[in-house]
Enzyme design. Structure first.
Site, short mmCIF file in Angstrom:
data_model
loop_
_atom_site.label_atom_id
_atom_site.label_comp_id
_atom_site.label_asym_id
_atom_site.label_seq_id
_atom_site.Cartn_x
_atom_site.Cartn_y
_atom_site.Cartn_z
CD GLU A 62 20.53 -2.18 42.06
OE1 GLU A 62 19.32 -2.45 42.18
OE2 GLU A 62 20.95 -1.36 41.22
CG PHE A 124 8.93 -9.34 36.74
CD1 PHE A 124 9.04 -8.45 35.67
CD2 PHE A 124 8.99 -8.83 38.03
CE1 PHE A 124 9.21 -7.10 35.88
CE2 PHE A 124 9.17 -7.47 38.26
CZ PHE A 124 9.27 -6.60 37.18
CD GLN A 125 12.68 -6.83 38.99
OE1 GLN A 125 12.56 -7.23 40.14
NE2 GLN A 125 12.85 -5.55 38.70
CE LYS A 174 9.32 -12.37 47.73
NZ LYS A 174 8.47 -11.41 46.97
CG MET A 485 44.23 7.50 30.19
SD MET A 485 45.87 8.20 30.56
CE MET A 485 45.98 7.90 32.32
#
Length: 592
Positions: A62, A124-125, A174, A485
């Site tokens: 993502e 969930f999630q 959803k 760096m």
């Protein structure tokens, strides 16, 4: 005689998912970078129904998708759009959203969310992504009613693109995606207090600016990303042509003025040119246009342009007098201000001696490196790429680290939107997906990622996207086996003590700063095998460690039909110079 009524057209109910995708199409979105999951499945189903109007590119992470959306936005000036599911999918967008906020990039991030009935139950999630992103978005929405959706998307595009651009988050439960309504795509906006019209400089402010320029003896123009955003390149170049004032830019502003022009003093700041830093330090007038006086530019801010008068033009009123007080602060769209200024501005009476001084500094203190080094220095690789490709007008994306600064120094840009760089947040892993997004937006153009091995590894999975989506990104991988760096700061300020900056196995002496140096390792001893990885993804790839072989290797990379990784062996002992240490002044500048 009875009147016969015309049959009524039944108003069609449309799902929230279809309304959102239709809204994207209505706003001219051509491509979305989207990774599916449980709570965004209805949205993805809708995307398949609009496949002839809207391309969906499947990133392999993502974050890669969100940086690709930025690559689209930065290279075109259009809004970039990305999408993820709820929970971990949404949180994987967070870094790229913060990156877009700091660099003022117009981005719409859409996230699936658990159904409204279970929000707050640790379903969930589930993550409260609006709360997570509250401080790093320009605005954010949690849509709980499908009837609001068409209006919300319109508002999101307006907010992302007007004033100072930035990211907007739309969180979609959803059940709202599956709910239906009769959409009104022209629903009145509900943006109390938000000004859609950009501020414009007042005539008296334009007169003040013109008067200050006329009186100046040692003026410098300091211009940045605001010029790119405002599409004000031509107005800026006209100002330089009319006044003859030398110009320096921020790293966000590379390309707004041709780097090959004598009056261009290149980039200023921590790793900017010596001549730009000297000129700003001794200027009696600093004309700051679309910049924010970032600490990497100013160093010790109270010493920055200490003896000069400052004009500061910015569209965001909160930037004026925030880091550095301005004598003439102007809240305005910078293109409007420059267009008005160009109508009346006159060249300063005599700045020839000052311009000559700037040119002497530029001649005496150029960006340089050891051209006799037998191997391939990173600067040499970048300069060679520039010499071989500048006529092709490519887009160059970079990761973050030494290679990023060397690319800013040694690749000379002639136009804006050819340079894609995570500037404010400094996000490693930016380069490859940003180049991928730029390639999707510019299918006929060469798109390069100049990267370091540490930064490249952070989103290396996007090589799969490049192959599967037919995006022929070319990667110039400057591989020094270290976080270069951080190594440089260890060498300069921490007595060279290696603190987890070697990227190879811990039983290698290099892990603790011992050994003969990475330059002595042959290809088989270097870790990981980037050529093998790239070929495993289906990319073209090659390894090069001889200076004489570099031009032919670059030619082969450019000619390859598809994505390509050129693994260039480079030393880790090389430092980015010049350097003004953090919080210091031009008097502390390190040259060697």
């Amino acid at each position: 005689m009875a009147t016969i009524e015309k049959p009524r057209v039944k108003e069609e109910l449309v799902s929230g998912a279809d309304i959102l995708v239709q809204s994207l199409v209505n706003h001219g979105v051509e491509t979305i970078f989207a990774y599916p999951g449980g709570c965004s499945m209805p949205l993805h189903q809708a995307l398949t129904r609009f496949g002839d109007k809207l391309r969906t590119i499947l990133p392999r992470h993502e974050q890669g998708g969100a940086f690709a959306a930025q690559g689209w936005a930065r290279s075109t000036g259009q809004v970039g759009v990305c999408m993820a599911t709820s929970g971990p999918g949404a949180t994987n967008l967070v870094t790229a959203i913060a990156d877009a906020k700091l660099d003022s990039i117009p981005l719409i991030a859409i996230t699936g969310q658990v159904p409204t009935a279970v929000i707050g139950t640790d379903a969930f999630q589930e993550t409260p992504i609006v709360e997570v992103c509250r401080g790093i978005t320009k605005h954010h929405y949690l849509v709980t009613d499908v009837n609001d959706l068409a209006r919300v998307v319109r508002e999101a595009f307006i907010i992302a693109t007007t004033g100072r651009p930035g990211p907007v988050l739309i969180d979609m439960p959803k059940n709202v995606q599956m709910d239906t309504c009769v959409p009104n795509y022209h629903e009145p906006l509900n943006l109390p207090g938000y000004k859609v019209e950009s501020p414009r400089a007042k005539p008296e402010q334009i007169n003040q600016m013109a008067a200050a320029i006329k009186r100046a003896r040692r003026p410098i123009i300091y211009a940045g990303g605001g010029i790119v955003t405002a599409e004000a390149k031509e107005a800026l170049r006209k100002l330089v042509a009319k006044t003859g004032i030398p110009i320096t830019t921020t790293v966000m502003g590379l390309g707004i003025y041709p780097s090959t022009d004598p009056l261009c003093l290149d980039m200023l700041g921590m790793h900017g040119s010596i001549y730009a830093n000297y000129a700003v330090d001794q200027a009696d007038l600093l004309i700051a246009l679309g910049v924010r006086f970032d600490d990497r530019v100013t160093g010790k801010v109270e010493e920055f342009c200490k003896h000069g008068k400052i004009i500061h033009v910015d569209i965001d009123a909160s930037e004026l007098n925030k880091n550095k007080p301005a004598h003439i602060p102007v809240c305005s769209d910078v293109k409007f201000a420059l267009d008005e200024l160009n109508k009346i501005v006159e060249a300063p009476e005599d700045i020839s001696e000052w311009v000559d001084q700037c040119m002497r500094w530029k001649n005496d203190e150029p960006f340089k490196y050891n051209e006799q080094y037998p191997g391939i220095l990173q600067q040499h690789a970048i300069r060679t790429l520039w010499e071989m490709t500048i006529e092709k007008d490519p887009v160059i994306a970079v990761g973050v680290g030494q290679h990023q600064m060397w690319a800013a120094q040694f690749y000379k840009f002639l136009e804006p939107r050819r340079w894609l760089c995570s500037s404010g947040l400094g996000t490693m892993g930016f380069g490859l997906p940003a180049a991928m997004g730029a390639q999707a937006a510019n299918p006929g153009r060469l798109c390069f990622d100049i990267d370091g091995d540490g930064s490249f590894l952070m989103n290396i999975q996007e090589l799969a996207t490049c192959v599967c989506e037919k995006l022929p990104v070319k990667v110039l991988l400057l591989n020094n086996q270290h976080l270069g760096m951080v190594v440089q700061w260890e060498d300069r300020f921490m007595q060279g003590n290696r603190a987890h900056t070697y990227l190879g196995p811990i039983d290698n002496p290099e892990w603790s700063g011992q050994g003969d140096g990475i330059g002595s390792l042959n290809h088989a001893e270097r870790y990981p095998n980037f050529v093998g990885i790239a070929k495993g993804f289906g990319c073209g790839a090659a390894y090069v460690d001889k200076k004489s072989d570099l031009p032919a290797a670059i030619e082969e990379m450019i000619a390859h039909d598809g994505p390509y990784v050129l693994d260039v062996a480079a030393p880790y002992q090389e430092h980015v110079l010049p350097m003004i240490p953090g919080g210091k002044t031009v008097r502390d500048l390190i040259k060697e």
